[in-house]
Write a protein that holds these residues in place. Sequence first.
Motif, PDB file in Angstrom:
ATOM      1  N   GLU A 167       0.832  -1.200   0.000  1.00 18.67           N
ATOM      2  CA  GLU A 167       0.000   0.000   0.000  1.00 18.67           C
ATOM      3  C   GLU A 167       0.865   1.247   0.000  1.00 18.67           C
ATOM      4  OE1 GLU A 167      -2.272   0.721   3.552  1.00 18.67           O
ATOM      5  OE2 GLU A 167      -0.836  -0.346   4.802  1.00 18.67           O
ATOM      6  N   LYS A 168       0.217   2.376  -0.329  1.00 23.39           N
ATOM      7  CA  LYS A 168       0.887   3.664  -0.223  1.00 23.39           C
ATOM      8  C   LYS A 168       0.910   4.102   1.234  1.00 23.39           C
ATOM      9  CE  LYS A 168       0.071   5.797  -4.743  1.00 23.39           C
ATOM     10  NZ  LYS A 168       1.511   5.892  -5.083  1.00 23.39           N
ATOM     11  N   ASN A 247       3.654  10.357  -0.415  1.00 26.71           N
ATOM     12  CA  ASN A 247       3.294   8.943  -0.265  1.00 26.71           C
ATOM     13  C   ASN A 247       4.060   8.067  -1.248  1.00 26.71           C
ATOM     14  OD1 ASN A 247       0.960   9.727   1.524  1.00 26.71           O
ATOM     15  ND2 ASN A 247       0.314  10.686  -0.393  1.00 26.71           N
ATOM     16  N   LEU A 248       4.603   6.969  -0.730  1.00 29.44           N
ATOM     17  CA  LEU A 248       5.335   5.996  -1.534  1.00 29.44           C
ATOM     18  C   LEU A 248       4.732   4.623  -1.323  1.00 29.44           C
ATOM     19  CD1 LEU A 248       8.986   7.091  -0.613  1.00 29.44           C
ATOM     20  CD2 LEU A 248       7.573   7.948  -2.483  1.00 29.44           C
ATOM     21  N   ASP A 249       4.810   3.783  -2.356  1.00 28.81           N
ATOM     22  CA  ASP A 249       4.316   2.413  -2.243  1.00 28.81           C
ATOM     23  C   ASP A 249       5.377   1.536  -1.586  1.00 28.81           C
ATOM     24  OD1 ASP A 249       1.649   2.035  -3.913  1.00 28.81           O
ATOM     25  OD2 ASP A 249       2.897   3.492  -4.983  1.00 28.81           O
ATOM     26  N   THR A 284       8.224   2.211  -4.976  1.00 34.99           N
ATOM     27  CA  THR A 284       8.369   3.482  -5.686  1.00 34.99           C
ATOM     28  C   THR A 284       9.852   3.800  -5.844  1.00 34.99           C
ATOM     29  OG1 THR A 284       6.315   4.280  -4.699  1.00 34.99           O
ATOM     30  CG2 THR A 284       7.740   5.917  -5.713  1.00 34.99           C
ATOM     31  N   TYR A 310       4.087   2.379  -9.735  1.00 33.69           N
ATOM     32  CA  TYR A 310       4.275   2.890  -8.384  1.00 33.69           C
ATOM     33  C   TYR A 310       5.029   4.221  -8.431  1.00 33.69           C
ATOM     34  CZ  TYR A 310       3.234  -2.009  -7.375  1.00 33.69           C
ATOM     35  OH  TYR A 310       2.654  -3.249  -7.323  1.00 33.69           O
ATOM     36  N   PRO A 312       5.296   8.331  -6.875  1.00 34.25           N
ATOM     37  CA  PRO A 312       4.945   9.049  -5.649  1.00 34.25           C
ATOM     38  C   PRO A 312       3.707   9.916  -5.845  1.00 34.25           C
ATOM     39  CG  PRO A 312       6.834  10.061  -6.701  1.00 34.25           C
ATOM     40  CD  PRO A 312       6.560   8.794  -7.453  1.00 34.25           C
ATOM     41  N   SER A 313       2.995  10.167  -4.786  1.00 33.00           N
ATOM     42  CA  SER A 313       1.830  11.046  -4.840  1.00 33.00           C
ATOM     43  C   SER A 313       1.900  12.041  -3.691  1.00 33.00           C
ATOM     44  CB  SER A 313       0.527  10.244  -4.752  1.00 33.00           C
ATOM     45  OG  SER A 313       0.395   9.622  -3.481  1.00 33.00           O
ATOM     46  N   HIS A 319      -1.739   8.857   4.378  1.00 36.96           N
ATOM     47  CA  HIS A 319      -1.938   7.431   4.123  1.00 36.96           C
ATOM     48  C   HIS A 319      -1.223   6.640   5.217  1.00 36.96           C
ATOM     49  CE1 HIS A 319      -3.874   7.299   0.110  1.00 36.96           C
ATOM     50  NE2 HIS A 319      -3.247   8.447  -0.083  1.00 36.96           N
TER      51      HIS A 319
END
Length: 467
Positions: A167-168, A247-249, A284, A310, A312-313, A319
Amino acid sequence: MLLITIIGVSIVSLVVAITWRLSEEEPLRIFGYDVYKFEGSGHYAIFYPMPDGTIKLLKTGKIGIFPTFVKVPRNAWLKEYANRENTLKAMPTPIVIFVNDKGLGIASLKGSKVKLKELEIPEISKITTASAHSCPKDYIPEGYRYCIPKNPERNWIRVITSKTVTEKISFLGLRIDNHVLKDIDFDMRLFLSEATYSHWTAGIDVGPVTLTTTKFGESFKGKGLKLEYTTPREVNPQSSMWSRYVNLDVKYVVTVYGVLAYDRYTGKYTEMPLILTYPLEILTTGSYKIYETPDGSQKYVESKPGSTFYTPSITREPHYLEIPGSADSERILINQGDGRGLIIDEWLNESWHLSSESSFSIPIGPAAVKALEKEGVLKKYPQVRRILNSISLTIGFHKTANQRSMLIYRLQATPREDCYALRYYQKLDVAEDYNKVKVPMFLVTVTNGKSPGFCDPRTGLCTTSTG
Protein backbone atom coordinates in the motif's frame (compact mmCIF):
# COMPACT_ATOMS: atom_id res chain seq x y z
CA MET A 1 38.75 -46.24 23.83
CA LEU A 2 41.38 -44.48 21.74
CA LEU A 3 38.87 -44.08 18.88
CA ILE A 4 36.31 -42.50 21.22
CA THR A 5 38.96 -40.13 22.54
CA ILE A 6 39.99 -39.13 19.00
CA ILE A 7 36.34 -38.52 18.02
CA GLY A 8 35.78 -36.45 21.16
CA VAL A 9 38.89 -34.34 20.56
CA SER A 10 37.84 -33.84 16.91
CA ILE A 11 34.36 -32.63 17.90
CA VAL A 12 35.81 -30.20 20.46
CA SER A 13 38.33 -28.94 17.90
CA LEU A 14 35.56 -28.42 15.33
CA VAL A 15 33.44 -26.51 17.85
CA VAL A 16 36.41 -24.33 18.83
CA ALA A 17 37.23 -23.63 15.17
CA ILE A 18 33.61 -22.72 14.36
CA THR A 19 33.28 -20.51 17.44
CA TRP A 20 36.50 -18.68 16.58
CA ARG A 21 35.14 -17.78 13.12
CA LEU A 22 31.77 -16.49 14.33
CA SER A 23 30.90 -12.83 13.73
CA GLU A 24 28.04 -10.58 14.86
CA GLU A 25 27.83 -9.02 11.39
CA GLU A 26 28.26 -11.93 8.98
CA PRO A 27 26.64 -15.41 9.01
CA LEU A 28 28.84 -18.48 8.88
CA ARG A 29 27.51 -21.17 6.54
CA ILE A 30 28.65 -24.81 6.48
CA PHE A 31 27.22 -27.26 3.93
CA GLY A 32 24.19 -25.03 3.35
CA TYR A 33 23.45 -24.52 7.04
CA ASP A 34 23.72 -21.24 8.94
CA VAL A 35 25.69 -21.57 12.17
CA TYR A 36 24.55 -19.59 15.21
CA LYS A 37 26.15 -19.40 18.63
CA PHE A 38 23.72 -17.98 21.16
CA GLU A 39 25.10 -16.09 24.15
CA GLY A 40 22.49 -16.41 26.86
CA SER A 41 20.09 -18.99 28.23
CA GLY A 42 16.58 -20.31 27.77
CA HIS A 43 14.38 -21.89 25.11
CA TYR A 44 14.31 -20.47 21.59
CA ALA A 45 12.26 -20.62 18.39
CA ILE A 46 13.65 -19.44 15.04
CA PHE A 47 11.22 -18.11 12.42
CA TYR A 48 11.62 -16.96 8.83
CA PRO A 49 9.08 -15.11 6.62
CA MET A 50 8.36 -16.62 3.22
CA PRO A 51 7.40 -14.85 -0.04
CA ASP A 52 3.85 -16.23 0.11
CA GLY A 53 3.21 -14.33 3.34
CA THR A 54 3.56 -17.30 5.69
CA ILE A 55 6.11 -17.65 8.50
CA LYS A 56 8.17 -20.81 8.66
CA LEU A 57 9.34 -22.25 11.97
CA LEU A 58 12.95 -23.28 11.30
CA LYS A 59 14.00 -24.71 14.64
CA THR A 60 13.21 -24.84 18.35
CA GLY A 61 15.44 -25.91 21.19
CA LYS A 62 17.27 -25.03 24.37
CA ILE A 63 20.34 -22.82 24.31
CA GLY A 64 23.47 -24.82 25.09
CA ILE A 65 27.24 -24.71 24.71
CA PHE A 66 27.29 -25.98 21.13
CA PRO A 67 26.51 -23.90 18.02
CA THR A 68 23.08 -24.29 16.39
CA PHE A 69 22.84 -25.33 12.73
CA VAL A 70 19.81 -24.01 10.82
CA LYS A 71 18.72 -24.37 7.19
CA VAL A 72 17.45 -20.92 6.13
CA PRO A 73 15.36 -21.00 2.89
CA ARG A 74 16.79 -17.80 1.37
CA ASN A 75 16.54 -19.26 -2.14
CA ALA A 76 12.78 -18.68 -2.02
CA TRP A 77 13.42 -14.93 -1.78
CA LEU A 78 16.14 -15.02 -4.44
CA LYS A 79 13.61 -16.56 -6.83
CA GLU A 80 10.91 -14.10 -5.76
CA TYR A 81 13.16 -11.11 -6.40
CA ALA A 82 14.93 -12.45 -9.49
CA ASN A 83 12.76 -10.64 -12.05
CA ARG A 84 12.01 -7.51 -10.01
CA GLU A 85 14.54 -5.02 -11.32
CA ASN A 86 12.70 -1.77 -10.62
CA THR A 87 12.30 -1.94 -6.84
CA LEU A 88 14.43 -1.80 -3.70
CA LYS A 89 14.26 -5.23 -2.05
CA ALA A 90 15.32 -6.22 1.47
CA MET A 91 15.95 -9.90 2.18
CA PRO A 92 14.46 -10.75 5.59
CA THR A 93 16.71 -11.95 8.36
CA PRO A 94 15.61 -14.90 10.51
CA ILE A 95 14.15 -13.92 13.87
CA VAL A 96 14.79 -15.77 17.12
CA ILE A 97 12.30 -15.40 19.97
CA PHE A 98 13.36 -16.83 23.30
CA VAL A 99 12.23 -17.07 26.90
CA ASN A 100 14.12 -17.77 30.11
CA ASP A 101 13.84 -17.13 33.84
CA LYS A 102 14.35 -13.39 33.24
CA GLY A 103 11.71 -12.88 30.58
CA LEU A 104 11.08 -12.74 26.84
CA GLY A 105 13.59 -11.62 24.21
CA ILE A 106 13.89 -11.08 20.45
CA ALA A 107 16.94 -11.02 18.19
CA SER A 108 17.53 -10.72 14.47
CA LEU A 109 19.91 -13.38 13.15
CA LYS A 110 22.05 -11.11 11.00
CA GLY A 111 25.37 -12.63 12.06
CA SER A 112 26.36 -15.95 13.58
CA LYS A 113 27.31 -14.63 17.00
CA VAL A 114 24.03 -13.70 18.70
CA LYS A 115 23.67 -12.02 22.08
CA LEU A 116 20.33 -12.86 23.66
CA LYS A 117 19.11 -10.19 26.05
CA GLU A 118 15.64 -10.04 27.55
CA LEU A 119 13.32 -7.14 26.74
CA GLU A 120 13.44 -4.36 29.30
CA ILE A 121 9.91 -3.53 30.43
CA PRO A 122 9.54 0.14 31.43
CA GLU A 123 8.75 0.70 35.10
CA ILE A 124 5.49 2.46 35.94
CA SER A 125 5.45 2.89 39.68
CA LYS A 126 2.04 4.60 39.78
CA ILE A 127 0.20 1.62 38.29
CA THR A 128 -1.63 -0.41 40.91
CA THR A 129 -3.12 -3.82 40.22
CA ALA A 130 -4.79 -4.71 43.49
CA SER A 131 -7.23 -7.04 41.74
CA ALA A 132 -4.55 -8.78 39.68
CA HIS A 133 -3.76 -12.41 40.32
CA SER A 134 -0.26 -13.58 41.20
CA CYS A 135 1.78 -15.61 38.72
CA PRO A 136 1.34 -19.41 38.82
CA LYS A 137 4.21 -21.68 39.78
CA ASP A 138 7.06 -21.70 37.20
CA TYR A 139 5.70 -18.51 35.60
CA ILE A 140 7.33 -15.06 35.82
CA PRO A 141 5.87 -11.56 35.23
CA GLU A 142 6.23 -10.05 31.76
CA GLY A 143 5.01 -6.53 32.30
CA TYR A 144 2.00 -5.76 34.48
CA ARG A 145 -0.59 -7.97 32.87
CA TYR A 146 0.96 -11.26 31.80
CA CYS A 147 3.04 -14.04 33.24
CA ILE A 148 5.04 -16.33 30.95
CA PRO A 149 6.62 -19.75 31.58
CA LYS A 150 10.27 -19.41 32.56
CA ASN A 151 11.30 -22.90 31.48
CA PRO A 152 8.86 -24.20 28.84
CA GLU A 153 9.52 -27.52 27.19
CA ARG A 154 7.50 -27.15 23.99
CA ASN A 155 4.54 -25.40 22.33
CA TRP A 156 5.20 -22.12 24.14
CA ILE A 157 4.95 -19.97 21.00
CA ARG A 158 3.08 -20.12 17.70
CA VAL A 159 2.32 -17.98 14.69
CA ILE A 160 -1.27 -16.70 14.98
CA THR A 161 -1.23 -15.13 11.52
CA SER A 162 1.05 -13.40 9.06
CA LYS A 163 0.16 -10.99 6.27
CA THR A 164 2.13 -9.31 3.50
CA VAL A 165 0.68 -5.87 2.76
CA THR A 166 1.23 -3.59 -0.24
CA GLU A 167 0.00 0.00 0.00
CA LYS A 168 0.89 3.66 -0.22
CA ILE A 169 2.19 5.08 3.05
CA SER A 170 3.04 8.67 3.99
CA PHE A 171 6.80 8.90 4.43
CA LEU A 172 6.87 12.71 4.84
CA GLY A 173 4.21 15.19 5.87
CA LEU A 174 3.43 18.75 6.93
CA ARG A 175 0.22 19.99 8.56
CA ILE A 176 -0.60 23.60 9.49
CA ASP A 177 -3.64 24.35 11.67
CA ASN A 178 -5.70 27.53 12.04
CA HIS A 179 -3.83 29.80 9.60
CA VAL A 180 -0.96 30.14 12.08
CA LEU A 181 1.63 30.61 9.31
CA LYS A 182 1.43 33.44 6.75
CA ASP A 183 3.77 31.77 4.32
CA ILE A 184 5.92 28.67 4.12
CA ASP A 185 8.98 27.48 2.25
CA PHE A 186 9.84 23.81 2.63
CA ASP A 187 12.39 21.39 1.27
CA MET A 188 11.78 17.64 1.60
CA ARG A 189 14.30 15.32 -0.04
CA LEU A 190 14.55 11.57 0.24
CA PHE A 191 17.28 9.47 -1.38
CA LEU A 192 17.04 5.70 -0.93
CA SER A 193 19.65 3.27 -2.24
CA GLU A 194 21.56 0.12 -1.33
CA ALA A 195 22.86 2.07 1.67
CA THR A 196 19.28 1.93 3.08
CA TYR A 197 18.52 -0.78 5.62
CA SER A 198 15.27 -2.44 6.60
CA HIS A 199 14.81 -3.17 10.29
CA TRP A 200 12.54 -5.45 12.27
CA THR A 201 10.19 -3.59 14.61
CA ALA A 202 8.45 -5.50 17.38
CA GLY A 203 5.57 -4.46 19.62
CA ILE A 204 4.20 -6.15 22.69
CA ASP A 205 1.31 -5.14 24.96
CA VAL A 206 2.60 -5.57 28.50
CA GLY A 207 -0.31 -4.01 30.37
CA PRO A 208 -0.53 -0.24 30.62
CA VAL A 209 2.12 0.34 27.93
CA THR A 210 3.18 -1.00 24.55
CA LEU A 211 6.85 -1.89 24.38
CA THR A 212 8.53 -1.32 21.01
CA THR A 213 11.96 -2.52 19.97
CA THR A 214 14.00 -2.50 16.76
CA LYS A 215 16.42 -5.15 15.50
CA PHE A 216 18.82 -4.99 12.60
CA GLY A 217 17.76 -6.35 9.26
CA GLU A 218 19.34 -6.30 5.81
CA SER A 219 20.18 -3.61 3.27
CA PHE A 220 17.93 -3.01 0.30
CA LYS A 221 19.16 -4.13 -3.12
CA GLY A 222 18.06 -2.84 -6.51
CA LYS A 223 17.06 0.44 -8.10
CA GLY A 224 17.08 3.55 -5.90
CA LEU A 225 14.73 6.48 -5.32
CA LYS A 226 15.59 10.16 -5.64
CA LEU A 227 12.72 12.40 -4.59
CA GLU A 228 12.80 16.20 -4.19
CA TYR A 229 9.66 18.03 -3.08
CA THR A 230 10.26 21.76 -2.68
CA THR A 231 8.72 25.24 -2.96
CA PRO A 232 10.59 27.40 -5.50
CA ARG A 233 8.67 30.40 -4.15
CA GLU A 234 6.75 31.13 -0.97
CA VAL A 235 3.41 29.37 -0.56
CA ASN A 236 0.53 30.94 1.37
CA PRO A 237 -1.60 28.30 3.15
CA GLN A 238 -5.24 29.24 2.60
CA SER A 239 -7.33 26.60 4.38
CA SER A 240 -7.77 26.34 8.14
CA MET A 241 -6.07 22.94 8.03
CA TRP A 242 -3.45 22.98 5.28
CA SER A 243 -1.55 19.73 4.84
CA ARG A 244 0.68 17.88 2.37
CA TYR A 245 1.89 14.28 2.50
CA VAL A 246 4.47 12.51 0.35
CA ASN A 247 3.29 8.94 -0.27
CA LEU A 248 5.34 6.00 -1.53
CA ASP A 249 4.32 2.41 -2.24
CA VAL A 250 5.84 -0.13 0.10
CA LYS A 251 5.43 -3.84 0.74
CA TYR A 252 5.85 -5.06 4.30
CA VAL A 253 5.09 -8.09 6.44
CA VAL A 254 3.07 -8.06 9.67
CA THR A 255 3.24 -11.17 11.83
CA VAL A 256 1.28 -11.86 15.01
CA TYR A 257 2.80 -14.41 17.40
CA GLY A 258 1.12 -15.93 20.43
CA VAL A 259 3.29 -16.60 23.50
CA LEU A 260 1.91 -18.99 26.12
CA ALA A 261 0.91 -16.79 29.06
CA TYR A 262 -1.24 -16.34 32.14
CA ASP A 263 -3.43 -13.24 32.22
CA ARG A 264 -3.22 -11.72 35.70
CA TYR A 265 -6.28 -9.55 35.08
CA THR A 266 -8.63 -12.39 34.11
CA GLY A 267 -6.94 -15.22 35.98
CA LYS A 268 -6.91 -17.39 32.84
CA TYR A 269 -4.25 -19.07 30.71
CA THR A 270 -4.05 -17.44 27.30
CA GLU A 271 -1.63 -16.18 24.63
CA MET A 272 0.27 -12.90 24.84
CA PRO A 273 0.33 -11.29 21.37
CA LEU A 274 3.65 -10.19 19.93
CA ILE A 275 3.71 -8.31 16.58
CA LEU A 276 6.66 -7.90 14.23
CA THR A 277 6.82 -5.72 11.11
CA TYR A 278 9.48 -5.61 8.39
CA PRO A 279 9.67 -3.54 5.17
CA LEU A 280 10.26 -5.96 2.28
CA GLU A 281 10.22 -3.67 -0.76
CA ILE A 282 10.22 0.00 -1.61
CA LEU A 283 8.14 -0.21 -4.79
CA THR A 284 8.37 3.48 -5.69
CA THR A 285 11.74 4.07 -7.34
CA GLY A 286 13.19 6.39 -9.95
CA SER A 287 13.91 10.13 -9.95
CA TYR A 288 11.36 12.85 -9.24
CA LYS A 289 11.46 16.60 -8.71
CA ILE A 290 8.17 18.14 -7.59
CA TYR A 291 7.33 21.81 -6.92
CA GLU A 292 4.55 23.08 -4.70
CA THR A 293 3.21 26.05 -6.64
CA PRO A 294 1.75 29.19 -4.98
CA ASP A 295 -1.77 28.29 -6.14
CA GLY A 296 -1.64 25.05 -4.13
CA SER A 297 -1.08 22.53 -6.91
CA GLN A 298 1.96 20.35 -7.52
CA LYS A 299 4.12 20.42 -10.62
CA TYR A 300 6.32 17.49 -11.63
CA VAL A 301 9.43 19.24 -12.95
CA GLU A 302 11.25 15.96 -13.47
CA SER A 303 9.78 12.47 -13.56
CA LYS A 304 11.76 9.34 -14.43
CA PRO A 305 9.78 6.50 -12.84
CA GLY A 306 11.46 3.28 -11.93
CA SER A 307 8.07 1.61 -12.36
CA THR A 308 5.00 3.00 -14.11
CA PHE A 309 2.79 1.32 -11.52
CA TYR A 310 4.27 2.89 -8.38
CA THR A 311 4.90 6.62 -8.59
CA PRO A 312 4.95 9.05 -5.65
CA SER A 313 1.83 11.05 -4.84
CA ILE A 314 1.29 14.29 -2.92
CA THR A 315 -2.01 14.33 -1.03
CA ARG A 316 -3.84 16.48 1.50
CA GLU A 317 -4.84 13.43 3.56
CA PRO A 318 -2.30 11.08 5.14
CA HIS A 319 -1.94 7.43 4.12
CA TYR A 320 -1.25 5.81 7.47
CA LEU A 321 -3.18 4.21 10.30
CA GLU A 322 -2.36 7.01 12.76
CA ILE A 323 0.64 8.57 14.41
CA PRO A 324 1.61 5.73 16.79
CA GLY A 325 0.39 6.08 20.33
CA SER A 326 3.87 5.08 21.50
CA ALA A 327 5.41 8.09 19.68
CA ASP A 328 6.60 11.02 21.75
CA SER A 329 6.63 14.60 20.52
CA GLU A 330 8.73 17.64 21.15
CA ARG A 331 7.56 21.23 20.75
CA ILE A 332 9.45 23.86 18.83
CA LEU A 333 8.13 27.26 19.92
CA ILE A 334 7.52 29.82 17.16
CA ASN A 335 7.26 33.45 18.28
CA GLN A 336 5.38 35.92 16.10
CA GLY A 337 7.79 38.70 16.98
CA ASP A 338 10.74 36.85 15.51
CA GLY A 339 9.37 37.21 11.96
CA ARG A 340 10.33 34.83 9.18
CA GLY A 341 12.71 32.14 10.34
CA LEU A 342 13.97 28.57 10.07
CA ILE A 343 11.70 26.31 12.13
CA ILE A 344 13.01 22.82 11.32
CA ASP A 345 16.30 21.86 9.70
CA GLU A 346 17.04 18.14 9.94
CA TRP A 347 19.34 16.02 7.83
CA LEU A 348 19.76 12.28 8.12
CA ASN A 349 22.73 10.50 6.61
CA GLU A 350 24.73 7.31 6.96
CA SER A 351 26.35 6.04 10.14
CA TRP A 352 27.80 2.75 11.29
CA HIS A 353 24.91 2.09 13.65
CA LEU A 354 21.21 2.86 13.83
CA SER A 355 20.85 6.26 15.50
CA SER A 356 18.56 9.28 15.61
CA GLU A 357 20.74 10.87 12.90
CA SER A 358 20.62 7.88 10.56
CA SER A 359 17.12 6.41 10.78
CA PHE A 360 13.45 7.28 10.62
CA SER A 361 10.11 5.70 11.40
CA ILE A 362 6.98 5.44 9.24
CA PRO A 363 3.50 4.57 10.58
CA ILE A 364 2.02 1.39 9.13
CA GLY A 365 -1.00 1.68 6.87
CA PRO A 366 -4.69 0.80 7.35
CA ALA A 367 -4.34 -2.20 5.02
CA ALA A 368 -2.56 -4.09 7.81
CA VAL A 369 -5.54 -3.59 10.12
CA LYS A 370 -8.00 -4.65 7.40
CA ALA A 371 -5.99 -7.81 6.71
CA LEU A 372 -6.01 -8.81 10.38
CA GLU A 373 -9.69 -7.92 10.74
CA LYS A 374 -10.49 -10.21 7.82
CA GLU A 375 -8.65 -13.03 9.60
CA GLY A 376 -10.65 -12.43 12.77
CA VAL A 377 -7.50 -11.74 14.76
CA LEU A 378 -8.63 -8.37 16.15
CA LYS A 379 -11.90 -9.84 17.39
CA LYS A 380 -10.19 -12.73 19.18
CA TYR A 381 -7.23 -10.68 20.40
CA PRO A 382 -8.51 -7.09 20.86
CA GLN A 383 -5.21 -5.98 22.40
CA VAL A 384 -3.58 -6.51 18.98
CA ARG A 385 -5.29 -3.32 17.77
CA ARG A 386 -3.56 -1.40 20.54
CA ILE A 387 -0.18 -2.75 19.45
CA LEU A 388 -0.89 -1.89 15.81
CA ASN A 389 -1.60 1.68 16.93
CA SER A 390 1.87 1.85 18.45
CA ILE A 391 4.28 0.21 16.01
CA SER A 392 5.71 1.46 12.75
CA LEU A 393 8.20 0.61 10.01
CA THR A 394 11.84 1.50 10.60
CA ILE A 395 14.40 2.36 7.92
CA GLY A 396 18.07 3.17 8.54
CA PHE A 397 20.91 4.68 6.53
CA HIS A 398 24.22 2.85 6.80
CA LYS A 399 27.70 3.53 5.44
CA THR A 400 28.68 1.69 2.27
CA ALA A 401 31.55 1.99 -0.17
CA ASN A 402 29.77 3.57 -3.16
CA GLN A 403 26.11 4.23 -2.25
CA ARG A 404 24.42 7.12 -0.52
CA SER A 405 21.10 7.51 1.27
CA MET A 406 19.83 10.62 2.99
CA LEU A 407 16.77 12.57 4.10
CA ILE A 408 16.44 16.37 4.31
CA TYR A 409 13.50 18.15 5.98
CA ARG A 410 13.59 21.95 6.17
CA LEU A 411 10.76 24.34 6.97
CA GLN A 412 10.91 28.14 6.93
CA ALA A 413 7.86 30.27 7.69
CA THR A 414 6.44 33.57 8.89
CA PRO A 415 4.01 33.14 11.82
CA ARG A 416 0.77 35.08 12.20
CA GLU A 417 0.80 34.45 15.95
CA ASP A 418 2.69 32.57 18.61
CA CYS A 419 2.45 28.85 17.87
CA TYR A 420 4.56 25.71 17.92
CA ALA A 421 5.70 22.86 15.69
CA LEU A 422 5.28 19.28 16.88
CA ARG A 423 7.97 16.86 15.79
CA TYR A 424 7.33 13.19 16.52
CA TYR A 425 9.72 10.37 17.27
CA GLN A 426 9.67 6.76 18.40
CA LYS A 427 11.73 5.96 21.49
CA LEU A 428 12.94 2.52 20.47
CA ASP A 429 15.22 -0.08 21.99
CA VAL A 430 17.90 -1.05 19.48
CA ALA A 431 20.75 -3.54 19.15
CA GLU A 432 21.72 -6.13 21.73
CA ASP A 433 22.33 -3.65 24.54
CA TYR A 434 18.86 -2.09 24.20
CA ASN A 435 20.04 1.50 24.15
CA LYS A 436 17.20 3.97 23.72
CA VAL A 437 17.23 5.81 20.40
CA LYS A 438 14.85 8.61 19.44
CA VAL A 439 13.97 7.51 15.91
CA PRO A 440 12.29 10.52 14.21
CA MET A 441 9.07 10.57 12.21
CA PHE A 442 8.85 13.28 9.55
CA LEU A 443 5.18 14.15 9.96
CA VAL A 444 5.30 17.65 11.39
CA THR A 445 2.28 19.54 12.76
CA VAL A 446 2.30 23.33 13.27
CA THR A 447 -0.54 24.56 15.49
CA ASN A 448 -1.61 27.00 18.19
CA GLY A 449 -3.65 24.36 20.00
CA LYS A 450 -6.95 26.12 19.32
CA SER A 451 -9.76 25.39 16.87
CA PRO A 452 -11.47 27.10 18.71
CA GLY A 453 -10.54 24.81 21.57
CA PHE A 454 -7.56 22.52 21.96
CA CYS A 455 -6.92 20.13 19.06
CA ASP A 456 -5.11 16.86 19.59
CA PRO A 457 -2.46 16.79 16.82
CA ARG A 458 -2.49 12.97 16.86
CA THR A 459 -6.20 12.57 16.15
CA GLY A 460 -7.33 15.95 14.85
CA LEU A 461 -10.15 15.99 17.41
CA CYS A 462 -10.88 19.37 19.02
CA THR A 463 -12.58 20.35 22.27
CA THR A 464 -15.31 22.99 22.32
CA SER A 465 -13.66 25.28 24.84
CA THR A 466 -11.69 28.34 23.81
CA GLY A 467 -8.99 27.94 26.42
